[in-house]
Design an enzyme around this catalytic site. Structure first.
Site, short mmCIF file in Angstrom:
data_model
loop_
_atom_site.label_atom_id
_atom_site.label_comp_id
_atom_site.label_asym_id
_atom_site.label_seq_id
_atom_site.Cartn_x
_atom_site.Cartn_y
_atom_site.Cartn_z
N PRO A 225 0.87 -1.30 0.00
CA PRO A 225 -0.09 -0.14 0.19
C PRO A 225 0.81 1.25 0.06
O PRO A 225 0.76 1.95 0.88
CB PRO A 225 -0.85 -0.27 1.30
CG PRO A 225 0.11 -0.95 2.25
CD PRO A 225 0.71 -1.76 1.24
N CYS A 226 1.51 1.61 -1.18
CA CYS A 226 2.42 2.69 -1.06
C CYS A 226 1.51 3.80 -1.34
O CYS A 226 1.75 5.08 -1.01
CB CYS A 226 3.23 2.83 -2.42
SG CYS A 226 2.36 2.45 -3.96
N HIS A 227 0.08 3.55 -1.46
CA HIS A 227 -1.03 4.76 -1.59
C HIS A 227 -1.22 5.35 -0.10
O HIS A 227 -1.60 6.57 -0.23
CB HIS A 227 -2.27 4.37 -2.00
CG HIS A 227 -2.62 3.22 -1.47
ND1 HIS A 227 -2.65 1.85 -1.81
CD2 HIS A 227 -3.85 3.30 -0.32
CE1 HIS A 227 -3.29 1.08 -0.82
NE2 HIS A 227 -3.79 1.75 0.13
#
Length: 281
Positions: free
Chosen positions: A246-248
């Site tokens: 989850p780089c978001h």
């Protein structure tokens, strides 16, 4: 031909983009519905079906003030709580993962020679997606607005691998994350190509709980390299597995959401969607 799911995502993405640009004016339902060429009633129903909440409530999840609130509330214990106190269920997405298994140095050097990679395209709440797997786990996932370009980009990451278009159970388990109760899913394993530093950063991303945000500086501290915020940003930008890693959930320390490999509007949509899912399961 675009399916109805993709058409609906594009409509919602357009609405989110409008809200993001104009949030200071707090646009009402009629105004946003007009921008996406829907009646207020139809827009309200479509948005609620897609996001699990009303447009007005969703706006609270996608403003800078909400981002700042999340950071303030979780600044001290964001990782410690997730890692040490045993949060369960949807609060720890990374619980689903057995772990990250990096490719061997030989595999890394030779561009995936002798690797057999299955891939397929599928729909997600955020548009078309390309997902690929080896026998060891998911090796690639990306939003594929243009399937040909997405496939070409993936193949450049593994120039010497053998590719086969087919769906397998590893891909299916990964894609269930969009539609199923995460507490009941099978574990997911990742098989990634990256440097030791990149793998550390990606492992740290997996420990960010659902519905929470963190900063590049915090990630740098958690991998015991506090002066490496810029390098952390580069590693995050190289994330080969959209959404699952989850780089978001990483934003700027100011509370601004910042950039995203697959588009800022999509990042905003995912953050808001996850915010509504905290209490959904």
């Amino acid at each position: 031909m675009e399916t109805q799911l993709i058409i609906n995502y594009k409509r919602i993405a357009q609405a989110i983009k409008y809200i993001k640009v104009n949030f200071k004016e707090q646009p009402n339902l009629d105004e946003v519905a007009k921008k996406v060429h829907l009646s207020p009633f139809h827009f309200q129903r479509l948005f609620s079906d897609w996001a699990g909440t009303s447009p007005k409530k969703f706006l609270q999840y996608t403003t800078v003030e909400y981002a700042k609130t999340l950071l303030k509330e979780n600044k001290a214990t964001l990782f410690d709580t997730a890692h040490e106190t045993g949060l369960s269920g949807t609060a720890r997405l990374h619980d689903l993962f057995i772990g990250i298994e990096g490719m061997t140095p030989a595999e890394y050097k030779n561009g995936g020679k002798n690797l057999e990679i299955n891939y397929s395209f599928a729909e997600s709440p955020f548009g078309n997606i390309l997902v690929a797997s080896t026998k060891k786990g998911i090796c690639y996932m990306a939003f594929a607005d243009d399937e040909s370009n997405a496939l070409s980009t993936m193949q450049k990451n593994f120039p010497n691998a053998y590719f086969r278009q087919m769906v397998d159970y590893i891909q299916q388990d990964a894609l269930y994350i969009f539609t199923h109760d995460w507490t009941k899913l099978h574990q997911i394993k990742l098989h990634l190509k990256g440097t030791d530093f990149q793998l550390k950063v990606w492992q740290a991303l997996l420990k960010i709980p659902l519905g929470h945000l963190t900063t590049y500086g915090t990630i740098a501290k958690k991998i015991e390299n506090p002066n490496a915020s810029r390098a952390v940003g580069t590693a995050i930008g190289s994330n080969p597995v959209a959404f699952l890693i989850p780089c978001h959930r990483v934003i700027q320390a100011t509370g601004i959401f910042g950039g995203y490999m697959w588009g800022n509007t999509r990042k905003t949509a995912i953050i808001g969607w996850e915010g509504t899912r905290i209490h959904s399961f």
